[in-house]
Design a protein around this motif. Structure first.
Motif, PDB file in Angstrom:
ATOM      1  N   LYS A 112      12.663  11.488   4.741  1.00  0.00           N
ATOM      2  CA  LYS A 112      12.283  12.793   5.314  1.00  0.00           C
ATOM      3  C   LYS A 112      13.475  13.693   5.538  1.00  0.00           C
ATOM      4  O   LYS A 112      13.314  14.920   5.707  1.00  0.00           O
ATOM      5  CB  LYS A 112      11.538  12.572   6.634  1.00  0.00           C
ATOM      6  N   ARG A 113      14.680  13.106   5.545  1.00  0.00           N
ATOM      7  CA  ARG A 113      15.866  13.923   5.788  1.00  0.00           C
ATOM      8  C   ARG A 113      16.168  14.794   4.565  1.00  0.00           C
ATOM      9  O   ARG A 113      15.949  14.384   3.436  1.00  0.00           O
ATOM     10  CB  ARG A 113      17.071  13.035   6.085  1.00  0.00           C
ATOM     11  N   SER A 114      16.727  15.954   4.840  1.00  0.00           N
ATOM     12  CA  SER A 114      17.091  16.866   3.749  1.00  0.00           C
ATOM     13  C   SER A 114      18.394  16.409   3.095  1.00  0.00           C
ATOM     14  O   SER A 114      19.161  15.665   3.678  1.00  0.00           O
ATOM     15  CB  SER A 114      17.256  18.274   4.295  1.00  0.00           C
ATOM     16  N   VAL A 149      20.998  -0.770  13.801  1.00  0.00           N
ATOM     17  CA  VAL A 149      21.003  -2.233  13.806  1.00  0.00           C
ATOM     18  C   VAL A 149      19.589  -2.755  13.551  1.00  0.00           C
ATOM     19  O   VAL A 149      18.647  -2.396  14.259  1.00  0.00           O
ATOM     20  CB  VAL A 149      21.524  -2.787  15.144  1.00  0.00           C
ATOM     21  N   ILE A 150      19.451  -3.571  12.526  1.00  0.00           N
ATOM     22  CA  ILE A 150      18.189  -4.276  12.255  1.00  0.00           C
ATOM     23  C   ILE A 150      18.564  -5.727  11.950  1.00  0.00           C
ATOM     24  O   ILE A 150      19.298  -6.001  10.998  1.00  0.00           O
ATOM     25  CB  ILE A 150      17.412  -3.685  11.065  1.00  0.00           C
ATOM     26  N   TYR A 151      18.058  -6.637  12.750  1.00  0.00           N
ATOM     27  CA  TYR A 151      18.379  -8.052  12.551  1.00  0.00           C
ATOM     28  C   TYR A 151      17.789  -8.570  11.240  1.00  0.00           C
ATOM     29  O   TYR A 151      16.842  -7.996  10.692  1.00  0.00           O
ATOM     30  CB  TYR A 151      17.838  -8.889  13.709  1.00  0.00           C
ATOM     31  N   ASN A 152      18.348  -9.657  10.767  1.00  0.00           N
ATOM     32  CA  ASN A 152      17.846 -10.271   9.537  1.00  0.00           C
ATOM     33  C   ASN A 152      16.400 -10.721   9.704  1.00  0.00           C
ATOM     34  O   ASN A 152      16.044 -11.306  10.732  1.00  0.00           O
ATOM     35  CB  ASN A 152      18.684 -11.498   9.167  1.00  0.00           C
ATOM     36  N   GLU A 165       0.828  -1.204   0.000  1.00  0.00           N
ATOM     37  CA  GLU A 165       0.000   0.000   0.000  1.00  0.00           C
ATOM     38  C   GLU A 165       0.867   1.260   0.000  1.00  0.00           C
ATOM     39  O   GLU A 165       0.442   2.317  -0.446  1.00  0.00           O
ATOM     40  CB  GLU A 165      -0.909   0.011   1.243  1.00  0.00           C
ATOM     41  N   ARG A 166       2.106   1.115   0.496  1.00  0.00           N
ATOM     42  CA  ARG A 166       2.984   2.282   0.615  1.00  0.00           C
ATOM     43  C   ARG A 166       4.222   2.216  -0.276  1.00  0.00           C
ATOM     44  O   ARG A 166       4.811   3.243  -0.592  1.00  0.00           O
ATOM     45  CB  ARG A 166       3.432   2.453   2.071  1.00  0.00           C
ATOM     46  N   PHE A 167       4.627   0.993  -0.667  1.00  0.00           N
ATOM     47  CA  PHE A 167       5.880   0.847  -1.387  1.00  0.00           C
ATOM     48  C   PHE A 167       5.693   0.097  -2.706  1.00  0.00           C
ATOM     49  O   PHE A 167       4.988  -0.914  -2.768  1.00  0.00           O
ATOM     50  CB  PHE A 167       6.898   0.082  -0.528  1.00  0.00           C
ATOM     51  N   SER A 168       6.349   0.595  -3.742  1.00  0.00           N
ATOM     52  CA  SER A 168       6.435  -0.098  -5.022  1.00  0.00           C
ATOM     53  C   SER A 168       7.886  -0.570  -5.160  1.00  0.00           C
ATOM     54  O   SER A 168       8.825   0.191  -4.903  1.00  0.00           O
ATOM     55  CB  SER A 168       6.078   0.853  -6.160  1.00  0.00           C
ATOM     56  N   GLU A 198      10.628  -0.520   7.050  1.00  0.00           N
ATOM     57  CA  GLU A 198       9.690   0.475   6.514  1.00  0.00           C
ATOM     58  C   GLU A 198       9.836   1.801   7.251  1.00  0.00           C
ATOM     59  O   GLU A 198       9.870   2.875   6.627  1.00  0.00           O
ATOM     60  CB  GLU A 198       8.263  -0.053   6.627  1.00  0.00           C
ATOM     61  N   THR A 199       9.927   1.736   8.563  1.00  0.00           N
ATOM     62  CA  THR A 199      10.108   2.949   9.367  1.00  0.00           C
ATOM     63  C   THR A 199      11.419   3.639   9.014  1.00  0.00           C
ATOM     64  O   THR A 199      11.486   4.869   8.870  1.00  0.00           O
ATOM     65  CB  THR A 199      10.079   2.610  10.874  1.00  0.00           C
TER      66      THR A 199
END
Length: 373
Positions: free
Chosen positions: A371-373, A163-166, A32-35, A363-364
């Motif tokens: 959003k960062r410039s 850090v994001i785990y697999n 719904e948010r990502f292609s 996703e977050t």
């Protein structure tokens, strides 16, 4: 607001952990948010058949990363890409350079997947990768240990790394266990009173299957066993010769790459990882998800985190044949109650890596990066 266009770039959708991770992220992103667009070099990959049908899959006409820069830059521009996600150092470098040359609004997220380093030359290369990584908009590490390595060897500030785990696709693993069919010629290996020890991974120096073979030979002296190796690689003949030298060749079985390793894992008595280094060790999390007890080397840097310092499986020192054999033997001689408890703890632990939960973190991260410039 329209969908966010995310491009995933990897050299091929092969049988390795990096491709599997990208597959799990791409397939589980909120449509719904990502292609989603996937770009690879001109290779055939064993995971291609598992890419969701709504993902646009583009193969470049070259098999060389260095020649992919301008083609990738053109795709980023023409497809109006918002975010480019890549993994593996050289691929990350190409993705960052291509994005810069696209002169587009797209932002780079690069993922570091291993605990690399050692020799002077390798460490110098990592400094070079680190210099390019600093041009990325976000860096992802798949474990705390890999993050520490990025800070120490790549000279990247820890504040720039998340850090994001697999992600482990538990639903997919469950479906493959329930509906997967083992090759008939392999079934008899598991229909036995012998204990079955299994491992999976490329037959390369990093995975150190030589130590596993030597540990297996010791275990087999005490408990009649078989060793099953899933995976292909340049060391196959050398490892077969080692098995013959150890006089266990008739009890060691090289089954090659299997697109559904889970149906094999679930019939084994123990899964063993003998690696010298890893980033996260996706495969031991997958083994836990099949209800198979795990013995792993305490290599830098993933297994200790996945197994929580031995709470959910057994750790041994890298290259220590005697300790590995002892830990394997311990698992093989657990009482039914002890084994059931260990399996239950492992199944609980792997919920922390469920793809649905981990992909929400991605996703977050993607949204915050944009959003960062």
């Amino acid at each position: 607001m329209g969908k966010i266009n995310v491009l995933f770039f990897i050299y091929q959708m092969g049988g390795g952990g990096a491709a599997r991770t990208l597959l799990n992220i791409m397939n589980n992103l909120d449509r719904e948010r990502f292609s989603v667009t996937l770009v690879t070099l001109n290779f055939e990959g064993s995971y291609e058949g598992e890419v969701e049908e709504d993902i646009r899959f583009i193969k470049l006409e070259t098999k060389r990363l260095s020649r992919s820069i301008f083609s990738l830059a053109r795709i980023i521009k023409q497809e109006n890409i918002d975010l480019v996600f890549s993994t593996i150092p050289r691929v990350n470098t190409i993705a960052i350079v291509a994005n810069r040359l696209s002169f587009s609004k797209a932002k780079n997220v690069v993922r570091e997947a291993d605990n690399l380093g050692g020799s002077f030359v390798v460490n110098l290369q990592l400094l070079g990768f680190g210099a390019v990584y600093k041009l990325a908009h976000q860096i992802v590490s798949l474990s705390e240990g890999v993050k520490e390595n990025l800070v120490r060897r790549y000279k990247i500030r820890g504040s720039r790394i998340q850090v994001i785990y697999n992600p482990v696709d538990l639903q997919r693993i469950s479906d493959k266990m329930d509906h997967g069919i083992m090759e008939p010629k392999h079934k008899e290996l598991f229909h036995t009173d012998d204990k079955v020890i299994i491992t999976a991974g490329r037959l390369v120096p990093q995975k150190d299957q030589r130590t596993l073979l030597q540990a297996f030979a010791k275990v087999n002296e005490q408990t009649k066993s078989k060793l099953v190796l899933l995976g292909e690689g340049p060391l196959k003949e050398e490892l077969q010769q080692e098995a013959a030298r150890l006089e266990v060749a008739d009890r060691v079985h090289f089954l090659g790459f299997q697109s559904n390793p889970y149906v094999y894992f679930k019939h084994a008595d123990v899964f063993v990882l003998s690696s010298i280094h890893e980033g996260f060790s996706h495969v031991i999390a997958e083994a836990l998800a099949t209800g198979t007890p795990v013995v792993s080397t305490n290599c830098k840097s993933g297994p200790e985190e996945v197994l929580d310092k031995g709470k959910y499986g057994f750790l041994c020192e890298v290259g220590d044949v005697d300790e590995m054999a002892s830990k394997i033997q311990h698992v093989l001689t657990l009482s039914p109650e002890q084994r059931a408890s260990l399996i239950e703890r492992g199944l609980e632990r792997v919920q922390d890596f469920d793809a649905k939960q981990i992909v929400k973190q991605y996703e977050t991260l993607f949204l915050h990066t944009l959003k960062r410039s």
